[in-house]
Motif scaffolding. Structure first.
Motif, PDB file in Angstrom:
ATOM      1  N   MET A   1       1.080  -1.262  -0.068  1.00 47.44           N
ATOM      2  CA  MET A   1       0.078  -0.119  -0.263  1.00 47.44           C
ATOM      3  C   MET A   1       0.699   1.277   0.628  1.00 47.44           C
ATOM      4  O   MET A   1       1.790   0.850   0.885  1.00 47.44           O
ATOM      5  N   SER A   2       0.737   1.956  -0.660  1.00 48.60           N
ATOM      6  CA  SER A   2       1.426   3.421  -1.021  1.00 48.60           C
ATOM      7  C   SER A   2       1.417   4.154   0.532  1.00 48.60           C
ATOM      8  O   SER A   2       0.185   3.940   0.935  1.00 48.60           O
ATOM      9  N   THR A   3       1.907   4.974   0.676  1.00 52.75           N
ATOM     10  CA  THR A   3       1.825   6.369   1.763  1.00 52.75           C
ATOM     11  C   THR A   3       0.914   7.168   1.162  1.00 52.75           C
ATOM     12  O   THR A   3      -0.001   7.241   2.382  1.00 52.75           O
ATOM     13  N   GLU A   4      -0.041   7.279   0.212  1.00 50.26           N
ATOM     14  CA  GLU A   4      -0.616   8.164  -0.173  1.00 50.26           C
ATOM     15  C   GLU A   4      -2.066   7.224   0.476  1.00 50.26           C
ATOM     16  O   GLU A   4      -2.892   7.957   0.863  1.00 50.26           O
ATOM     17  N   ASP A   5      -2.388   6.133  -0.290  1.00 52.75           N
ATOM     18  CA  ASP A   5      -3.079   5.013   0.322  1.00 52.75           C
ATOM     19  C   ASP A   5      -3.493   4.918   1.774  1.00 52.75           C
ATOM     20  O   ASP A   5      -4.438   4.995   2.126  1.00 52.75           O
ATOM     21  N   LEU A   6      -2.341   5.022   1.952  1.00 55.45           N
ATOM     22  CA  LEU A   6      -2.691   4.431   3.660  1.00 55.45           C
ATOM     23  C   LEU A   6      -3.110   5.782   4.335  1.00 55.45           C
ATOM     24  O   LEU A   6      -3.993   5.815   4.993  1.00 55.45           O
ATOM     25  N   LEU A   7      -2.520   6.638   4.112  1.00 52.87           N
ATOM     26  CA  LEU A   7      -3.097   8.165   4.746  1.00 52.87           C
ATOM     27  C   LEU A   7      -4.699   8.176   4.532  1.00 52.87           C
ATOM     28  O   LEU A   7      -5.391   8.550   5.772  1.00 52.87           O
ATOM     29  N   ARG A   8      -5.211   7.959   2.425  1.00 53.74           N
ATOM     30  CA  ARG A   8      -6.941   7.643   2.803  1.00 53.74           C
ATOM     31  C   ARG A   8      -7.565   7.076   2.941  1.00 53.74           C
ATOM     32  O   ARG A   8      -8.415   7.490   4.325  1.00 53.74           O
ATOM     33  N   GLY A  11      -8.774   7.957   7.404  1.00 51.69           N
ATOM     34  CA  GLY A  11      -8.998   9.333   7.395  1.00 51.69           C
ATOM     35  C   GLY A  11      -8.281  10.753   7.086  1.00 51.69           C
ATOM     36  O   GLY A  11      -9.644  11.657   6.918  1.00 51.69           O
ATOM     37  N   LEU A  12      -7.720  10.568   5.747  1.00 54.35           N
ATOM     38  CA  LEU A  12      -6.730  11.970   5.687  1.00 54.35           C
ATOM     39  C   LEU A  12      -7.904  12.668   4.359  1.00 54.35           C
ATOM     40  O   LEU A  12      -7.443  11.585   3.488  1.00 54.35           O
ATOM     41  N   ARG A  13      -7.712  13.556   4.867  1.00 54.98           N
ATOM     42  CA  ARG A  13      -8.343  13.577   2.953  1.00 54.98           C
ATOM     43  C   ARG A  13      -7.944  15.854   2.909  1.00 54.98           C
ATOM     44  O   ARG A  13      -6.655  16.313   3.371  1.00 54.98           O
ATOM     45  N   PRO A  14      -7.952  15.712   0.981  1.00 50.81           N
ATOM     46  CA  PRO A  14      -7.767  17.111   1.295  1.00 50.81           C
ATOM     47  C   PRO A  14      -8.320  18.149   1.853  1.00 50.81           C
ATOM     48  O   PRO A  14      -9.304  18.290   2.500  1.00 50.81           O
ATOM     49  N   GLY A  15      -7.395  19.319   2.380  1.00 49.00           N
ATOM     50  CA  GLY A  15      -6.851  20.399   2.558  1.00 49.00           C
ATOM     51  C   GLY A  15      -7.861  20.191   4.547  1.00 49.00           C
ATOM     52  O   GLY A  15      -6.673  21.204   5.175  1.00 49.00           O
ATOM     53  N   ASP A  16      -6.946  18.471   4.859  1.00 50.19           N
ATOM     54  CA  ASP A  16      -6.603  18.471   6.464  1.00 50.19           C
ATOM     55  C   ASP A  16      -5.093  18.975   6.404  1.00 50.19           C
ATOM     56  O   ASP A  16      -4.521  18.842   5.846  1.00 50.19           O
ATOM     57  N   ARG A  17      -4.821  18.522   7.075  1.00 49.67           N
ATOM     58  CA  ARG A  17      -3.275  19.424   8.630  1.00 49.67           C
ATOM     59  C   ARG A  17      -3.059  18.116   8.819  1.00 49.67           C
ATOM     60  O   ARG A  17      -4.017  17.236   9.563  1.00 49.67           O
ATOM     61  N   ALA A  37       0.150  13.968  -1.918  1.00 51.84           N
ATOM     62  CA  ALA A  37      -0.255  13.752  -2.661  1.00 51.84           C
ATOM     63  C   ALA A  37      -1.851  13.203  -2.510  1.00 51.84           C
ATOM     64  O   ALA A  37      -2.984  13.732  -3.615  1.00 51.84           O
ATOM     65  N   VAL A  38      -2.439  14.130  -0.605  1.00 59.31           N
ATOM     66  CA  VAL A  38      -3.297  13.680  -0.782  1.00 59.31           C
ATOM     67  C   VAL A  38      -3.811  14.815  -1.384  1.00 59.31           C
ATOM     68  O   VAL A  38      -5.630  15.242  -0.924  1.00 59.31           O
ATOM     69  N   GLY A  39      -3.205  15.814  -1.187  1.00 57.10           N
ATOM     70  CA  GLY A  39      -3.868  17.706  -0.624  1.00 57.10           C
ATOM     71  C   GLY A  39      -4.164  17.937   0.564  1.00 57.10           C
ATOM     72  O   GLY A  39      -4.520  19.275   0.994  1.00 57.10           O
ATOM     73  N   ALA A  40      -3.177  17.334   1.530  1.00 61.33           N
ATOM     74  CA  ALA A  40      -3.279  17.657   2.933  1.00 61.33           C
ATOM     75  C   ALA A  40      -1.982  19.275   2.830  1.00 61.33           C
ATOM     76  O   ALA A  40      -1.639  19.298   2.167  1.00 61.33           O
ATOM     77  N   ILE A  41      -2.854  19.743   4.212  1.00 63.92           N
ATOM     78  CA  ILE A  41      -1.914  20.584   3.618  1.00 63.92           C
ATOM     79  C   ILE A  41      -0.753  20.112   5.746  1.00 63.92           C
ATOM     80  O   ILE A  41      -0.718  19.964   6.632  1.00 63.92           O
ATOM     81  N   VAL A  42       0.730  20.295   5.318  1.00 62.92           N
ATOM     82  CA  VAL A  42       1.528  19.939   5.548  1.00 62.92           C
ATOM     83  C   VAL A  42       2.404  20.464   6.384  1.00 62.92           C
ATOM     84  O   VAL A  42       2.454  21.674   5.716  1.00 62.92           O
ATOM     85  N   THR A  43       2.238  20.405   7.320  1.00 60.36           N
ATOM     86  CA  THR A  43       3.762  21.311   8.576  1.00 60.36           C
ATOM     87  C   THR A  43       4.933  20.337   8.890  1.00 60.36           C
ATOM     88  O   THR A  43       4.680  18.997   9.554  1.00 60.36           O
ATOM     89  N   VAL A  44       5.964  20.505   8.446  1.00 57.75           N
ATOM     90  CA  VAL A  44       7.142  19.061   8.846  1.00 57.75           C
ATOM     91  C   VAL A  44       7.886  20.330  10.432  1.00 57.75           C
ATOM     92  O   VAL A  44       7.841  21.453  10.099  1.00 57.75           O
ATOM     93  N   LEU A  45       8.180  19.052  11.202  1.00 53.51           N
ATOM     94  CA  LEU A  45       9.250  19.921  12.287  1.00 53.51           C
ATOM     95  C   LEU A  45      10.001  19.040  12.676  1.00 53.51           C
ATOM     96  O   LEU A  45      10.019  17.509  12.610  1.00 53.51           O
ATOM     97  N   PRO A  46      11.594  19.747  12.965  1.00 53.16           N
ATOM     98  CA  PRO A  46      12.599  18.362  12.477  1.00 53.16           C
ATOM     99  C   PRO A  46      12.557  17.864  13.818  1.00 53.16           C
ATOM    100  O   PRO A  46      11.765  18.353  15.382  1.00 53.16           O
ATOM    101  N   ALA A  47      12.524  16.777  13.893  1.00 54.10           N
ATOM    102  CA  ALA A  47      12.370  15.815  15.123  1.00 54.10           C
ATOM    103  C   ALA A  47      14.019  16.291  15.897  1.00 54.10           C
ATOM    104  O   ALA A  47      14.801  17.413  15.718  1.00 54.10           O
TER     105      ALA A  47
END
Length: 91
Positions: A1-8, A11-17, A37-47
């Motif tokens: 399963m791709s990461t996009e498919d896993l996230l969908r 429950g991740l949908r376009p516009g979700d954060r 790819a899902v259309g989400a708004i992504v925030t990346v925080l450094p580990a």
């Protein structure tokens, strides 16, 4: 399963954060690419960053992280699901 498919499927949908808090590497790239790819708004925080305030301010529903500190901070936020990097790699 791709990461996009896993996230969908989680429950991740376009516009979700979504917040991604992973070290630099393949897992970080897969998480960000899949969420975009899902259309989400992504925030990346450094580990390793003190993430509490950033996570609470993000208004994210999903977090992708293996960091115990980030996962603990998610408990006090709007985040409803935490996905670990092991799940991104699939079976």
């Amino acid at each position: 399963m791709s990461t996009e498919d896993l996230l969908r499927s989680r429950g991740l949908r376009p516009g979700d954060r979504v917040v991604v808090c992973l070290p630099r590497g393949a897992d970080l790239s897969a998480a960000v690419d899949g969420a975009i790819a899902v259309g989400a708004i992504v925030t990346v925080l450094p580990a390793g960053l003190e993430v509490d305030e950033y996570i609470r301010a993000s208004a994210a529903r999903i977090m992708i992280s293996d960091s115990d500190d980030a996962i603990k901070a998610a408990e006090d936020s709007r985040i409803r699901q935490v996905i670990g990097s092991a799940e991104l790699q699939g079976p």
